[in-house]
Design a protein around this motif. Structure first.
Motif, mmCIF file in Angstrom:
data_model
loop_
_atom_site.group_PDB
_atom_site.id
_atom_site.type_symbol
_atom_site.label_atom_id
_atom_site.label_comp_id
_atom_site.label_asym_id
_atom_site.label_seq_id
_atom_site.Cartn_x
_atom_site.Cartn_y
_atom_site.Cartn_z
ATOM 1 N N MET A 122 0.721 -1.251 -0.035
ATOM 2 C CA MET A 122 0.127 0.034 0.095
ATOM 3 C C MET A 122 0.924 1.348 -0.026
ATOM 4 O O MET A 122 1.854 1.133 0.695
ATOM 5 C CB MET A 122 -1.061 -0.056 1.263
ATOM 6 N N PRO A 123 0.645 2.268 -0.759
ATOM 7 C CA PRO A 123 1.159 3.684 -0.651
ATOM 8 C C PRO A 123 1.072 4.148 0.540
ATOM 9 O O PRO A 123 0.291 4.263 1.303
ATOM 10 C CB PRO A 123 0.625 4.217 -1.885
ATOM 11 N N THR A 124 1.905 5.006 0.689
ATOM 12 C CA THR A 124 2.040 5.834 2.097
ATOM 13 C C THR A 124 1.750 7.379 1.435
ATOM 14 O O THR A 124 2.617 7.912 0.682
ATOM 15 C CB THR A 124 3.569 5.973 2.536
ATOM 16 N N TYR A 125 0.986 8.113 1.983
ATOM 17 C CA TYR A 125 0.558 9.430 1.637
ATOM 18 C C TYR A 125 1.227 10.484 2.778
ATOM 19 O O TYR A 125 0.753 9.939 4.083
ATOM 20 C CB TYR A 125 -0.995 9.406 1.547
ATOM 21 N N GLU A 126 1.431 11.374 2.572
ATOM 22 C CA GLU A 126 1.780 12.515 3.566
ATOM 23 C C GLU A 126 0.465 13.516 3.383
ATOM 24 O O GLU A 126 -0.113 13.774 2.395
ATOM 25 C CB GLU A 126 2.827 13.192 3.400
ATOM 26 N N TYR A 127 0.011 13.916 4.798
ATOM 27 C CA TYR A 127 -0.926 14.831 5.199
ATOM 28 C C TYR A 127 -0.449 15.689 6.197
ATOM 29 O O TYR A 127 0.809 15.670 6.960
ATOM 30 C CB TYR A 127 -2.124 14.348 5.843
ATOM 31 N N ARG A 128 -0.725 16.925 6.038
ATOM 32 C CA ARG A 128 -0.422 18.244 7.038
ATOM 33 C C ARG A 128 -1.797 18.615 7.625
ATOM 34 O O ARG A 128 -2.858 18.903 7.159
ATOM 35 C CB ARG A 128 -0.022 19.267 6.329
ATOM 36 N N CYS A 129 -1.837 18.713 9.042
ATOM 37 C CA CYS A 129 -2.913 19.069 9.992
ATOM 38 C C CYS A 129 -2.691 20.340 10.336
ATOM 39 O O CYS A 129 -1.268 20.569 10.781
ATOM 40 C CB CYS A 129 -3.030 17.963 11.170
ATOM 41 N N GLU A 130 -3.606 21.010 10.436
ATOM 42 C CA GLU A 130 -3.204 22.617 10.913
ATOM 43 C C GLU A 130 -2.890 22.695 12.237
ATOM 44 O O GLU A 130 -1.856 23.622 12.695
ATOM 45 C CB GLU A 130 -4.471 23.481 10.484
ATOM 46 N N ARG A 131 -3.215 21.859 13.127
ATOM 47 C CA ARG A 131 -2.912 21.734 14.635
ATOM 48 C C ARG A 131 -1.814 20.918 14.861
ATOM 49 O O ARG A 131 -0.719 21.263 15.382
ATOM 50 C CB ARG A 131 -4.088 21.317 15.376
ATOM 51 N N ILE A 157 -4.584 2.812 -3.039
ATOM 52 C CA ILE A 157 -4.851 3.736 -4.124
ATOM 53 C C ILE A 157 -6.158 4.154 -4.375
ATOM 54 O O ILE A 157 -6.525 5.150 -4.781
ATOM 55 C CB ILE A 157 -4.108 3.176 -5.532
ATOM 56 N N THR A 158 -7.082 3.118 -4.137
ATOM 57 C CA THR A 158 -8.418 3.291 -4.327
ATOM 58 C C THR A 158 -9.241 4.224 -3.381
ATOM 59 O O THR A 158 -10.575 4.342 -3.457
ATOM 60 C CB THR A 158 -9.465 2.029 -4.852
ATOM 61 N N GLU A 159 -8.689 4.238 -2.116
ATOM 62 C CA GLU A 159 -9.337 4.901 -1.037
ATOM 63 C C GLU A 159 -9.150 6.418 -1.350
ATOM 64 O O GLU A 159 -8.331 6.810 -2.043
ATOM 65 C CB GLU A 159 -8.600 4.771 0.103
ATOM 66 N N SER A 160 -10.384 7.135 -0.946
ATOM 67 C CA SER A 160 -10.386 8.601 -0.895
ATOM 68 C C SER A 160 -9.574 9.078 0.066
ATOM 69 O O SER A 160 -9.171 8.684 1.088
ATOM 70 C CB SER A 160 -12.045 9.052 -0.899
ATOM 71 N N PRO A 161 -9.017 10.356 -0.138
ATOM 72 C CA PRO A 161 -8.018 10.899 0.875
ATOM 73 C C PRO A 161 -8.773 11.254 2.248
ATOM 74 O O PRO A 161 -9.961 11.369 2.244
ATOM 75 C CB PRO A 161 -7.827 12.399 0.239
ATOM 76 N N LEU A 162 -7.877 11.379 3.274
ATOM 77 C CA LEU A 162 -8.423 11.554 4.462
ATOM 78 C C LEU A 162 -8.846 13.033 4.541
ATOM 79 O O LEU A 162 -8.540 14.240 3.858
ATOM 80 C CB LEU A 162 -7.202 11.458 5.546
ATOM 81 N N GLN A 163 -9.941 13.324 5.369
ATOM 82 C CA GLN A 163 -10.780 14.558 5.314
ATOM 83 C C GLN A 163 -10.451 15.249 6.809
ATOM 84 O O GLN A 163 -10.321 16.370 6.891
ATOM 85 C CB GLN A 163 -12.241 14.692 5.068
ATOM 86 N N ALA A 164 -10.170 14.294 7.815
ATOM 87 C CA ALA A 164 -9.791 14.730 9.005
ATOM 88 C C ALA A 164 -8.681 14.029 9.685
ATOM 89 O O ALA A 164 -8.231 12.979 9.383
ATOM 90 C CB ALA A 164 -11.039 14.385 10.010
ATOM 91 N N CYS A 165 -8.044 14.689 10.637
ATOM 92 C CA CYS A 165 -6.688 14.317 11.391
ATOM 93 C C CYS A 165 -7.053 13.125 12.198
ATOM 94 O O CYS A 165 -8.193 13.150 13.038
ATOM 95 C CB CYS A 165 -6.027 15.427 12.124
ATOM 96 N N PRO A 166 -6.393 12.023 12.190
ATOM 97 C CA PRO A 166 -6.644 11.173 13.065
ATOM 98 C C PRO A 166 -6.466 11.255 14.387
ATOM 99 O O PRO A 166 -7.097 10.660 15.568
ATOM 100 C CB PRO A 166 -5.866 9.761 12.601
ATOM 101 N N THR A 167 -5.513 12.428 14.990
ATOM 102 C CA THR A 167 -5.280 12.645 16.123
ATOM 103 C C THR A 167 -6.081 13.655 16.909
ATOM 104 O O THR A 167 -6.879 13.245 17.833
ATOM 105 C CB THR A 167 -3.872 13.083 16.242
#
Length: 82
Positions: A1-10, A20-30
């Motif tokens: 599975m690919p690794t995607y990088e995300y940035r949370c404002e907090r 690859i078929t999953e939609s991008p995250l909308q909310a921070c898991p933390t």
């Protein structure tokens, strides 16, 4: 599975393993805040084994010349241990 990088404002940046078929995250898991998917610099490409054009699809004349050169270097009698 690919690794995607995300940035949370907090929380800052984090990585997520997703199909690859999953939609991008909308909310921070933390913290649950909004996130933005970044363009990743993570390019872990492994070249091992046969199956590459340069090594597997060379012409017969190239392979013969390489063998001849290899045998002439090996039989020259020079040694690096001298």
């Amino acid at each position: 599975m690919p690794t995607y990088e995300y940035r949370c404002e907090r929380c800052g940046t984090f990585e997520a393993f997703q199909a690859i078929t999953e939609s991008p995250l909308q909310a921070c898991p933390t913290c649950g805040g909004p996130v933005e998917r970044l363009i990743s610099r993570n390019v872990n490409i492994l070249f091992k084994g046969s199956g590459f054009h340069v090594t597997d699809y060379r012409s017969k004349s190239y392979k013969d010349a390489a063998k001849k050169e290899e045998s002439s270097v090996g039989s020259s009698g020079s040694s690096l241990d001298d």
